[in-house]
Design a protein around this motif. Structure first.
Motif, PDB file in Angstrom:
ATOM      1  N   ILE A  41      13.046  28.684 -32.118  1.00 37.36           N
ATOM      2  CA  ILE A  41      12.773  30.108 -31.892  1.00 37.36           C
ATOM      3  C   ILE A  41      11.833  30.282 -30.696  1.00 37.36           C
ATOM      4  O   ILE A  41      12.074  31.120 -29.821  1.00 37.36           O
ATOM      5  N   ALA A  42      10.775  29.475 -30.651  1.00 39.02           N
ATOM      6  CA  ALA A  42       9.822  29.570 -29.541  1.00 39.02           C
ATOM      7  C   ALA A  42      10.502  29.228 -28.216  1.00 39.02           C
ATOM      8  O   ALA A  42      10.324  29.931 -27.210  1.00 39.02           O
ATOM      9  N   PHE A  43      11.286  28.154 -28.209  1.00 40.88           N
ATOM     10  CA  PHE A  43      11.979  27.724 -26.994  1.00 40.88           C
ATOM     11  C   PHE A  43      12.999  28.776 -26.566  1.00 40.88           C
ATOM     12  O   PHE A  43      13.135  29.082 -25.384  1.00 40.88           O
ATOM     13  N   GLN A  44      13.686  29.361 -27.545  1.00 39.84           N
ATOM     14  CA  GLN A  44      14.655  30.414 -27.236  1.00 39.84           C
ATOM     15  C   GLN A  44      13.961  31.618 -26.609  1.00 39.84           C
ATOM     16  O   GLN A  44      14.461  32.194 -25.649  1.00 39.84           O
ATOM     17  N   GLN A  45      12.805  32.007 -27.146  1.00 40.01           N
ATOM     18  CA  GLN A  45      12.078  33.135 -26.564  1.00 40.01           C
ATOM     19  C   GLN A  45      11.652  32.824 -25.139  1.00 40.01           C
ATOM     20  O   GLN A  45      11.718  33.678 -24.270  1.00 40.01           O
ATOM     21  N   PHE A  46      11.229  31.590 -24.902  1.00 42.42           N
ATOM     22  CA  PHE A  46      10.867  31.184 -23.549  1.00 42.42           C
ATOM     23  C   PHE A  46      12.080  31.252 -22.629  1.00 42.42           C
ATOM     24  O   PHE A  46      12.006  31.811 -21.530  1.00 42.42           O
ATOM     25  N   LEU A  47      13.196  30.676 -23.062  1.00 42.82           N
ATOM     26  CA  LEU A  47      14.403  30.686 -22.231  1.00 42.82           C
ATOM     27  C   LEU A  47      14.878  32.111 -21.965  1.00 42.82           C
ATOM     28  O   LEU A  47      15.358  32.417 -20.861  1.00 42.82           O
ATOM     29  N   LYS A  48      14.731  32.983 -22.954  1.00 40.89           N
ATOM     30  CA  LYS A  48      15.096  34.391 -22.764  1.00 40.89           C
ATOM     31  C   LYS A  48      14.241  34.999 -21.654  1.00 40.89           C
ATOM     32  O   LYS A  48      14.744  35.746 -20.815  1.00 40.89           O
ATOM     33  N   SER A  49      12.955  34.654 -21.620  1.00 42.26           N
ATOM     34  CA  SER A  49      12.071  35.184 -20.579  1.00 42.26           C
ATOM     35  C   SER A  49      12.452  34.668 -19.196  1.00 42.26           C
ATOM     36  O   SER A  49      12.111  35.268 -18.192  1.00 42.26           O
ATOM     37  N   GLU A  50      13.174  33.557 -19.153  1.00 47.18           N
ATOM     38  CA  GLU A  50      13.632  32.971 -17.885  1.00 47.18           C
ATOM     39  C   GLU A  50      15.107  33.290 -17.608  1.00 47.18           C
ATOM     40  O   GLU A  50      15.702  32.734 -16.691  1.00 47.18           O
ATOM     41  N   TYR A  51      15.683  34.135 -18.423  1.00 45.25           N
ATOM     42  CA  TYR A  51      17.097  34.522 -18.285  1.00 45.25           C
ATOM     43  C   TYR A  51      18.029  33.315 -18.377  1.00 45.25           C
ATOM     44  O   TYR A  51      19.023  33.230 -17.659  1.00 45.25           O
ATOM     45  N   SER A  52      17.712  32.382 -19.256  1.00 43.41           N
ATOM     46  CA  SER A  52      18.595  31.225 -19.461  1.00 43.41           C
ATOM     47  C   SER A  52      18.757  30.909 -20.950  1.00 43.41           C
ATOM     48  O   SER A  52      18.946  29.760 -21.331  1.00 43.41           O
ATOM     49  N   GLU A  53      18.702  31.955 -21.760  1.00 41.82           N
ATOM     50  CA  GLU A  53      18.832  31.809 -23.208  1.00 41.82           C
ATOM     51  C   GLU A  53      20.182  31.222 -23.621  1.00 41.82           C
ATOM     52  O   GLU A  53      20.302  30.600 -24.677  1.00 41.82           O
ATOM     53  N   GLU A  54      21.193  31.387 -22.768  1.00 37.17           N
ATOM     54  CA  GLU A  54      22.527  30.882 -23.100  1.00 37.17           C
ATOM     55  C   GLU A  54      22.510  29.375 -23.351  1.00 37.17           C
ATOM     56  O   GLU A  54      23.318  28.863 -24.132  1.00 37.17           O
ATOM     57  N   ASN A  55      21.577  28.664 -22.731  1.00 35.78           N
ATOM     58  CA  ASN A  55      21.530  27.207 -22.905  1.00 35.78           C
ATOM     59  C   ASN A  55      21.264  26.814 -24.354  1.00 35.78           C
ATOM     60  O   ASN A  55      22.019  26.038 -24.928  1.00 35.78           O
ATOM     61  N   ILE A  56      20.215  27.334 -24.934  1.00 28.95           N
ATOM     62  CA  ILE A  56      19.908  26.964 -26.318  1.00 28.95           C
ATOM     63  C   ILE A  56      20.922  27.576 -27.288  1.00 28.95           C
ATOM     64  O   ILE A  56      21.286  26.954 -28.277  1.00 28.95           O
ATOM     65  N   LEU A  57      21.404  28.764 -26.986  1.00 25.67           N
ATOM     66  CA  LEU A  57      22.413  29.380 -27.864  1.00 25.67           C
ATOM     67  C   LEU A  57      23.684  28.532 -27.896  1.00 25.67           C
ATOM     68  O   LEU A  57      24.276  28.322 -28.956  1.00 25.67           O
ATOM     69  N   PHE A  58      24.093  28.029 -26.730  1.00 24.92           N
ATOM     70  CA  PHE A  58      25.263  27.147 -26.661  1.00 24.92           C
ATOM     71  C   PHE A  58      24.980  25.845 -27.404  1.00 24.92           C
ATOM     72  O   PHE A  58      25.804  25.379 -28.203  1.00 24.92           O
ATOM     73  N   ARG A 134       8.588  23.378 -18.172  1.00 31.16           N
ATOM     74  CA  ARG A 134       8.029  24.729 -17.945  1.00 31.16           C
ATOM     75  C   ARG A 134       7.643  25.385 -19.267  1.00 31.16           C
ATOM     76  O   ARG A 134       6.657  26.114 -19.331  1.00 31.16           O
ATOM     77  N   PHE A 135       8.404  25.121 -20.315  1.00 29.98           N
ATOM     78  CA  PHE A 135       8.072  25.645 -21.640  1.00 29.98           C
ATOM     79  C   PHE A 135       6.691  25.164 -22.068  1.00 29.98           C
ATOM     80  O   PHE A 135       5.890  25.941 -22.590  1.00 29.98           O
ATOM     81  N   LEU A 136       6.394  23.879 -21.852  1.00 28.03           N
ATOM     82  CA  LEU A 136       5.104  23.328 -22.269  1.00 28.03           C
ATOM     83  C   LEU A 136       3.933  24.003 -21.557  1.00 28.03           C
ATOM     84  O   LEU A 136       2.835  24.072 -22.106  1.00 28.03           O
ATOM     85  N   LYS A 137       4.165  24.509 -20.346  1.00 34.37           N
ATOM     86  CA  LYS A 137       3.115  25.189 -19.579  1.00 34.37           C
ATOM     87  C   LYS A 137       3.106  26.695 -19.820  1.00 34.37           C
ATOM     88  O   LYS A 137       2.211  27.389 -19.354  1.00 34.37           O
ATOM     89  N   SER A 138       4.093  27.184 -20.533  1.00 31.34           N
ATOM     90  CA  SER A 138       4.279  28.629 -20.705  1.00 31.34           C
ATOM     91  C   SER A 138       3.223  29.263 -21.599  1.00 31.34           C
ATOM     92  O   SER A 138       2.602  28.601 -22.430  1.00 31.34           O
ATOM     93  N   ASP A 139       3.053  30.563 -21.432  1.00 31.17           N
ATOM     94  CA  ASP A 139       2.156  31.329 -22.301  1.00 31.17           C
ATOM     95  C   ASP A 139       2.620  31.255 -23.754  1.00 31.17           C
ATOM     96  O   ASP A 139       1.802  31.271 -24.664  1.00 31.17           O
ATOM     97  N   ILE A 140       3.916  31.175 -23.958  1.00 29.65           N
ATOM     98  CA  ILE A 140       4.463  31.119 -25.318  1.00 29.65           C
ATOM     99  C   ILE A 140       3.956  29.868 -26.030  1.00 29.65           C
ATOM    100  O   ILE A 140       3.351  29.949 -27.094  1.00 29.65           O
ATOM    101  N   TYR A 141       4.182  28.703 -25.423  1.00 28.46           N
ATOM    102  CA  TYR A 141       3.763  27.454 -26.063  1.00 28.46           C
ATOM    103  C   TYR A 141       2.238  27.343 -26.116  1.00 28.46           C
ATOM    104  O   TYR A 141       1.673  26.977 -27.146  1.00 28.46           O
ATOM    105  N   GLN A 142       1.585  27.656 -25.022  1.00 25.23           N
ATOM    106  CA  GLN A 142       0.124  27.541 -24.984  1.00 25.23           C
ATOM    107  C   GLN A 142      -0.526  28.481 -26.009  1.00 25.23           C
ATOM    108  O   GLN A 142      -1.516  28.134 -26.647  1.00 25.23           O
TER     109      GLN A 142
END
Length: 151
Positions: A41-58, A134-142
């Motif tokens: 869920i956290a990774f998906q939210q991050f990917l959504k913020s980067e407009y690449s949510e399709e990767n985890i959804l796939f 980038r997720f590890l450095k993101s505001d979401i993960y931090q």
């Protein structure tokens, strides 16, 4: 600052404990993130913020697809995955090479449990190599790390 959604409350991981207890282990590998519902869920939210949510959804759709037992369900699911993520101009088109896309298209009428393996590996590699650092450095993960440490 990223706000924590309601999805992070409750017990989301495979374990009978707080889902965010494992948040520190997510820095070990992308597998640790993908192996936990809260991590997904956290990774998906991050990917959504980067407009690449399709990767985890796939990737998640492929994981579910591999668990299918009946042929009619496999055909239906394969066609849905193909039309949503793989075919040219798909609404959530994933970034894969032409040969992989073409191969899936040729075999979509007679899918197997391995029909999307090559594409899934390519998407996984992209997430692991490109998105995960980038997720590890993101505001979401931090933010999740800080929240976990402040308990």
């Amino acid at each position: 600052m990223w706000k924590f959604s309601k999805e992070f409350t409750g017990r989301l991981c495979c374990f009978p404990k707080d889902p965010l207890e494992d948040v520190e282990s997510w820095s070990e590998s992308v597998d640790k993130v993908l192996g936990c519902k809260a991590g997904q869920i956290a990774f998906q939210q991050f990917l959504k913020s980067e407009y690449s949510e399709e990767n985890i959804l796939f990737w998640l759709a492929c994981e579910d697809y591999k668990k299918i037992k009946s042929a009619p369900e496999m055909i239906s699911s394969a066609n849905r995955i193909y039309s949503e993520f793989v075919q040219t101009e798909a609404p959530r088109q994933i970034n894969i090479d032409w040969g992989t896309r073409e191969s899936i298209g040729k075999n979509i009428s007679q899918p197997t449990l391995n029909s999307f393996d090559t594409a899934q590996k390519l998407v996984y590699s992209l997430m692991a190599r490109d998105c995960y650092p980038r997720f590890l450095k993101s505001d979401i993960y931090q933010g999740l790390l800080r929240r976990n440490e402040s308990r």
